[in-house]
Motif scaffolding. Structure first.
Motif, short mmCIF file in Angstrom:
data_model
loop_
_atom_site.label_atom_id
_atom_site.label_comp_id
_atom_site.label_asym_id
_atom_site.label_seq_id
_atom_site.Cartn_x
_atom_site.Cartn_y
_atom_site.Cartn_z
N ILE C 151 32.68 60.94 35.59
CA ILE C 151 32.95 59.50 35.67
C ILE C 151 34.27 59.33 36.42
O ILE C 151 35.28 59.94 36.07
CB ILE C 151 33.10 58.87 34.28
N THR C 152 34.26 58.51 37.45
CA THR C 152 35.50 58.18 38.15
C THR C 152 35.87 56.74 37.82
O THR C 152 35.16 55.82 38.20
CB THR C 152 35.31 58.34 39.67
N VAL C 153 36.99 56.57 37.15
CA VAL C 153 37.41 55.22 36.75
C VAL C 153 38.09 54.52 37.94
O VAL C 153 38.83 55.12 38.69
CB VAL C 153 38.40 55.31 35.57
N ALA C 154 37.78 53.25 38.11
CA ALA C 154 38.46 52.46 39.13
C ALA C 154 39.15 51.29 38.44
O ALA C 154 38.55 50.60 37.62
CB ALA C 154 37.47 51.95 40.17
N HIS C 155 40.43 51.09 38.78
CA HIS C 155 41.17 49.97 38.19
C HIS C 155 41.96 49.29 39.29
O HIS C 155 41.82 49.62 40.46
CB HIS C 155 42.10 50.48 37.08
N ARG C 156 42.80 48.32 38.93
CA ARG C 156 43.55 47.58 39.90
C ARG C 156 44.86 48.27 40.22
O ARG C 156 45.51 48.83 39.34
CB ARG C 156 43.82 46.17 39.39
N SER C 157 45.24 48.23 41.49
CA SER C 157 46.54 48.78 41.87
C SER C 157 47.57 47.67 42.01
O SER C 157 48.75 47.93 42.21
CB SER C 157 46.43 49.52 43.21
N ASP C 158 47.14 46.42 41.93
CA ASP C 158 48.08 45.30 42.04
C ASP C 158 48.11 44.51 40.73
O ASP C 158 47.27 44.72 39.85
CB ASP C 158 47.66 44.39 43.21
N GLY C 159 49.05 43.63 40.60
CA GLY C 159 49.19 42.83 39.38
C GLY C 159 48.03 41.87 39.25
O GLY C 159 47.83 41.02 40.11
N TRP C 189 47.74 53.05 33.71
CA TRP C 189 46.38 53.52 33.45
C TRP C 189 46.38 55.01 33.18
O TRP C 189 46.94 55.79 33.95
CB TRP C 189 45.50 53.23 34.66
N PRO C 190 45.71 55.45 32.10
CA PRO C 190 45.63 56.89 31.82
C PRO C 190 44.91 57.66 32.91
O PRO C 190 45.27 58.78 33.22
CB PRO C 190 44.87 56.96 30.50
N VAL C 191 43.89 57.06 33.50
CA VAL C 191 43.14 57.75 34.56
C VAL C 191 42.70 56.73 35.60
O VAL C 191 42.69 55.53 35.34
CB VAL C 191 41.84 58.42 34.03
N GLY C 192 42.29 57.23 36.73
CA GLY C 192 41.53 56.40 37.65
C GLY C 192 42.18 56.11 38.99
O GLY C 192 43.36 56.35 39.22
N LEU C 193 41.35 55.58 39.90
CA LEU C 193 41.78 55.19 41.23
C LEU C 193 42.19 53.74 41.21
O LEU C 193 41.63 52.95 40.47
CB LEU C 193 40.62 55.32 42.23
N GLY C 194 43.11 53.38 42.10
CA GLY C 194 43.54 51.99 42.16
C GLY C 194 43.00 51.29 43.39
O GLY C 194 43.09 51.80 44.50
N GLY C 195 42.45 50.10 43.19
CA GLY C 195 41.98 49.31 44.32
C GLY C 195 42.74 48.00 44.37
O GLY C 195 43.20 47.50 43.34
N LYS C 196 42.89 47.44 45.55
CA LYS C 196 43.68 46.22 45.71
C LYS C 196 42.79 45.01 45.56
O LYS C 196 41.92 44.77 46.38
CB LYS C 196 44.34 46.24 47.09
N GLY C 197 43.00 44.24 44.51
CA GLY C 197 42.20 43.05 44.31
C GLY C 197 40.85 43.38 43.73
O GLY C 197 40.41 44.53 43.71
N ASN C 198 40.17 42.34 43.26
CA ASN C 198 38.79 42.52 42.80
C ASN C 198 37.96 43.10 43.94
O ASN C 198 37.06 43.92 43.73
CB ASN C 198 38.18 41.17 42.39
N GLU C 199 38.34 42.68 45.17
CA GLU C 199 37.62 43.18 46.34
C GLU C 199 37.74 44.69 46.44
O GLU C 199 36.77 45.40 46.69
CB GLU C 199 38.20 42.57 47.63
N GLY C 200 38.96 45.18 46.24
CA GLY C 200 39.21 46.61 46.37
C GLY C 200 38.49 47.42 45.32
O GLY C 200 37.92 48.47 45.62
#
Lengths: 282, 330, 345
Positions: C151-159, C189-200
């Motif tokens: 499982i690769t977690v994706a979360h937000r990299s911005d506020g 975040w304990p794990v995961g990649l950061g994306g910019k915005g909901n779009e990211g």
């Protein structure tokens, strides 16, 4: 001592290795250019160049305002950056030997090491916050500051290259020092300076990071320097990281437009260089 | 013996003060010098303002302890606790990977362009490298995101994991995004810089060294290996450091492929973060002074590292162009 | 060359002064959560009022809060209500709720459906559950084939306000999450990649096999990504939908300043991770033209604008809330005087 045959073979192998390194460098370039052209060209309809972006989820729309925005940002950058960069270069060439000159040269060294994102932060603090708005002016200032260090260094070198005899002849004829510098020396170096300026402009046109918090972005046509503006680079970035396939296609097309713009500026720089070398001084 | 009378008369005429300059020439000169001084001063002002602002804004974080800031692993906006280590790590890992890949390729390229390549191909290759240099960072990022990352995910990373998976460098899920993708993109981006500086460095090696070796019967490669490279070595090192300095400051291409995760992992397949990328992502939205201060602190760190590297590189390159001739045989 | 550039700049300035008389540009920035809807709103409103241009940039709720506090934009947008500390720095700011949305957990894996409980959801995002065929997941998804991949977690990299809603929920249902991570617009975040915005984040999930991420419902729908079914407070597994979102707001008492959390709501059919999204404006508008335009737009948004919400899977404001917002809008002032709310607008 190895035999001649072995040594010749090693020579050939190394030549092939160098060729292989060239391929390693060329392949990504070829892939990138091929993809930008093949994926971007289909999207280059007339409306792409003239239309505004469509709302999320709706097809169509274009990057007209982004092209205009990049033009305005680059124009503002030139207005601020060209005089400052060239002026600083001339200063360093003519007055660069005293203590003040040495301090400026040292500072210019530091200047060239500032990453573009840091320049963007500086422009935010100096323009956006006091003006209470994101603006093309802030973006233009950030781009101008990026142009200054390389332009100053190149101008200094070019001015120093102008033969001393030319300057002395001019002074001997009674032409004042300032006219000598301006009309004679700078004019001689002009071709090279033009080349350097075009290259600096090309670099500025391709910048994204400093624009993120200076010119922000704008959905509409904008002609005012004191308002946020769209730009090709920021638009490409926003489209690329989005999840919409339509926007991805537009990103490739916009990238093609940007490459054509940057390419044209680079070609102009080469042409200017050739012209100045051909009609140059003896 | 006193000079003849007519020469003496002329001498007297020559002894008159020189013809007056036209009125206003002095003011012209003064204005010109003042204008130039303004430009010079502007440079001082700009850099001074930038550095002072960064120092001022980062004070809330630096006051707590600069070394703590640098070595702290945690980047936690919830409790306003910020550490620079994951970003320094990410920046160093990706830049080092970039130079490890780019240096051999650049030296090969430079050798091709100056010595080993067929003369007819050299302008073509040179032109291609110029194009590489002109491509904007965001376009590299676009290509990286849609071409390099899927290729890494589907082909390269699984391959590396199956062959070299015992190394911690190649362990973990192969998602494509991460240090490896960022490092490779940076390698392509700094190729033009490193190869052109290396090329310049090779050109400054005195021809007599190479010709001497060739005259003694060396093959082209041997001449390079024995005579040129040892002399050029500091300069090539300088080119590498210059490339490293350029890679450090790259923002867009890196943030599009590195995964934006402030974590320290041994594996190249892991997602990470770099100093410019986090500044770009978080700057527009810091609400607490500590958070803003932390980002300004990161900017200072980034600035400091690139300054040191650029100066070092410049010294090394100048060493070669100005240094004394060293013995051909080492 | 320089002459051409100077001429260009002069033309630009000239054009600017000419244009300035025609259109008014109102700039706003903030949440990506409602961006698909706002994008449509501003486009529709501009068609009705061609002299008004609303330039909205989706840079994340954190950005929206910061920029409106610094007054570098005319209005902000955030799904995270401002904290007392943040409001102290932006004195006079008020929250105007516009619509409700659902934060869905979307994934890139072959299963058509996925059931998640508070335990499994927090376990995944804490990094404790690392494979799709983990026994904890298999237990809740009997009969569904779960792949043996990471499982690769994706979360937000911005506020992000979306992050705020999501972590607010996790903090309520998982004591371990509350202690280790907490809630906020940006967390560690304990794990995961950061994306910019909901779009990211949507982009990350869409392009990375095995990824899982939290996004606003419209993003998942528009990109044809699957949405997980979540177990709500009553123990019922609920799919995110308009009705389930509205249900989440139904039982909640709306305070006068509109700052409220509706995650983990009670109600059999309530979706557990939902939230209001707000436009942040100053109660007293300093600029006459922009202030009038803004207040009238807000009035339009909570009346005619609400009809665009449902097709984009945003829930319209509940009637009692809309009534409260009307009163707030009527109390807004422009340069000290009450705002002119044109009836026909």
């Amino acid at each position: 001592m190895k035999s001649l045959a072995v040594r010749r073979a090693v020579n050939v192998i190394v030549t092939i290795l160098c060729g292989a390194m060239v391929l390693v460098a060329i392949v990504p370039l070829g892939s990138l250019l091929w993809l930008v052209v093949s994926k971007g060209a289909p999207g280059l309809t007339p409306s792409f160049f003239t239309a505004l972006p469509a709302p999320v989820g709706e097809p169509g729309g274009g990057i007209g305002n982004a092209i205009l925005g990049t033009g305005m940002l680059v124009g503002l950058a030139c207005l601020i950056g060209l005089p400052l960069g060239i002026g600083a270069g001339v200063f360093l060439a003519e007055r660069g030997d005293g203590p003040f000159g040495r301090a400026v040269r040292f500072t210019a060294e530091i200047f060239s090491g500032i990453p573009s994102i840091v320049i963007g932060i500086a422009a935010y603090g100096v323009v956006v916050i006091p003006m209470r708005r994101f603006s093309a002016l802030a973006g233009g200032l950030a781009l101008a500051l990026l142009m200054v260090p390389s332009l100053a260094r190149t101008t200094e070198e070019l001015v120093r290259l102008v033969p001393g005899t030319l300057r002395e002849a001019s002074l001997a004829l009674g032409i004042p020092q300032w006219k000598t510098s301006l009309r004679i020396v700078l004019r001689t170096a002009a071709g090279g300076i033009l080349t350097a300026a075009l290259l600096a402009i090309a670099r500025a046109a391709g910048e994204t990071a400093p624009l993120l918090f200076t010119s922000l972005n704008n959905q509409y046509w904008n002609f005012r320097p004191d308002l946020p503006t769209a730009s090709l680079t920021v638009q490409i970035f926003n489209y690329a990281i989005s999840p919409y396939q339509d926007w991805h296609d537009k990103a490739w097309s916009a990238a093609l437009v940007l490459l054509l713009l940057v390419g044209a500026l680079n070609l102009a720089a080469r042409y200017a260089l050739r012209r100045s070398a051909a009609g140059g001084q003896t | 013996m006193p000079p003849p009378a007519d020469i003496a008369a002329n001498g007297a005429a020559l002894a008159e003060p020189p013809q007056r300059l036209p009125a206003g020439a002095h003011t012209g000169d003064r204005l010109w010098n003042a204008l130039l001084g303004v430009f010079g001063g502007a440079v001082l002002l700009v850099v001074g303002v930038i550095v002072l602002e960064l120092v001022k804004v980062s004070r809330p974080v630096m006051a707590v302890g600069a070394t703590r800031f640098l070595l702290e692993r945690d980047w936690n906006p919830v409790v306003d606790s910020f550490g620079a280590l994951p970003f320094i790590y990410g920046t160093l890992v990706t830049s080092t990977l970039a130079i490890v890949v780019a240096l051999p390729v650049s030296v090969g390229l430079a050798l091709f362009l100056s010595e080993m390549g067929p003369p007819r191909l050299r302008p073509v290759v040179s032109f291609a490298i110029e194009i590489l240099a002109a491509i904007p960072s965001v376009v590299y990022g676009l290509w990286g995101l849609f071409v390099l990352v899927p290729w890494l995910r589907s082909t390269v990373e699984p391959f590396l994991q199956s062959t070299l998976g015992f190394l911690p460098l190649f362990q973990g899920p192969t998602i494509g995004l991460g240090f490896l993708a960022a490092g490779l993109i940076l390698a392509v981006m700094i190729l033009p810089t490193v190869s052109s500086v290396t090329n310049e460095v090779l050109k400054t090696v005195p021809a007599s060294l190479r010709e001497g070796a060739l005259a003694l019967g060396a093959t082209r490669w041997e001449a390079i290996r024995i005579a040129v490279l040892p002399y050029a070595r500091p300069g090539i090192l300088g080119a590498a450091i210059l490339g490293l300095g350029r890679a450090l400051g790259e923002t867009m291409a890196v943030t599009m492929v590195i995964g934006n995760s402030p974590e320290i992992h041994a594996s190249l397949f892991a997602a990470g973060y770099s100093l410019p990328a986090v500044i770009a992502n978080e700057f527009a939205e810091t609400v607490t002074d500590v958070h803003t201060g932390a980002l300004a602190g990161l900017a200072l760190v980034l600035f400091g590292i690139s300054l040191v590297l650029n100066s070092l590189a410049r010294i090394l390159v100048q060493l070669v162009s100005r240094g004394p001739m060293r013995g051909a045989a080492q | 060359m320089k002459k051409i550039l100077i001429a260009f700049a002069a033309l630009a300035f000239a054009g600017a002064t000419a244009r300035a008389a025609d259109t008014l540009l109102v700039t706003g920035a903030g949440a990506t959560f409602p961006f698909p809807l706002y994008s449509k709103w501003f486009s529709d409103y501009n068609k009705k009022h061609p002299d008004l241009q609303f330039n909205y940039q989706s840079i994340g709720s954190g950005g929206g809060i910061k920029q409106i506090t610094g007054k570098t934009v005319d209005f902000g947008a955030s799904d995270a209500p401002m904290t007392d500390e943040q409001m102290a720095k932006a004195s006079g700011i008020i929250h105007i709720p516009t619509v409700l949305g659902a934060v869905v957990v979307t994934y890139n894996a072959p299963m058509q459906s996925l059931k998640l409980t508070p335990e499994t959801l927090s376990g995944i995002f804490l990094g404790k559950i690392t494979k799709w065929n983990d026994p904890a997941l298999a237990k809740d998804n009997a009969g569904v084939k779960l792949p043996d991949t990471a499982i690769t977690v994706a979360h937000r990299s911005d506020g992000s306000g979306t992050t705020n809603i999501f972590t607010d929920y996790l903090s309520k249902v998982s004591p371990e999450w509350k202690e280790k991570v907490g809630k906020g617009t940006a967390v560690k975040w304990p794990v995961g990649l950061g994306g910019k915005g909901n779009e990211g984040v949507t982009g990350l999930v869409k392009s990375t096999p095995g990824a899982i991420g939290y996004v606003e419902l419209a993003y998942a729908k528009q990109n044809k990504l699957p949405t997980s079914t979540l177990k709500n407070q009553e123990g019922v597994f609920v799919q995110p939908s308009l009705e389930a979102t509205s249900e989440a707001a139904a039982g909640v008492e709306m305070p006068a300043d509109f700052r409220v959390s509706i995650t983990n709501a009670s109600g059999k059919t309530a979706y557990p991770i939902a939230g209001f999204t707000y436009l942040l404006v100053y109660k007293d508008q300093g600029d006459k033209a922009k202030g009038e335009a803004l207040v009238n737009f807000l009035w339009w948004a909570i009346h005619e604008g609400q009809t665009s919400a449902a097709p984009l899977d945003y829930a319209p404001l509940p009637k009692p809330v809309a009534a409260m917002v009307e009163k707030t809008l009527q109390s807004m002032t422009v340069q000290g005087k009450p705002a002119q709310l044109a009836a026909t607008r």
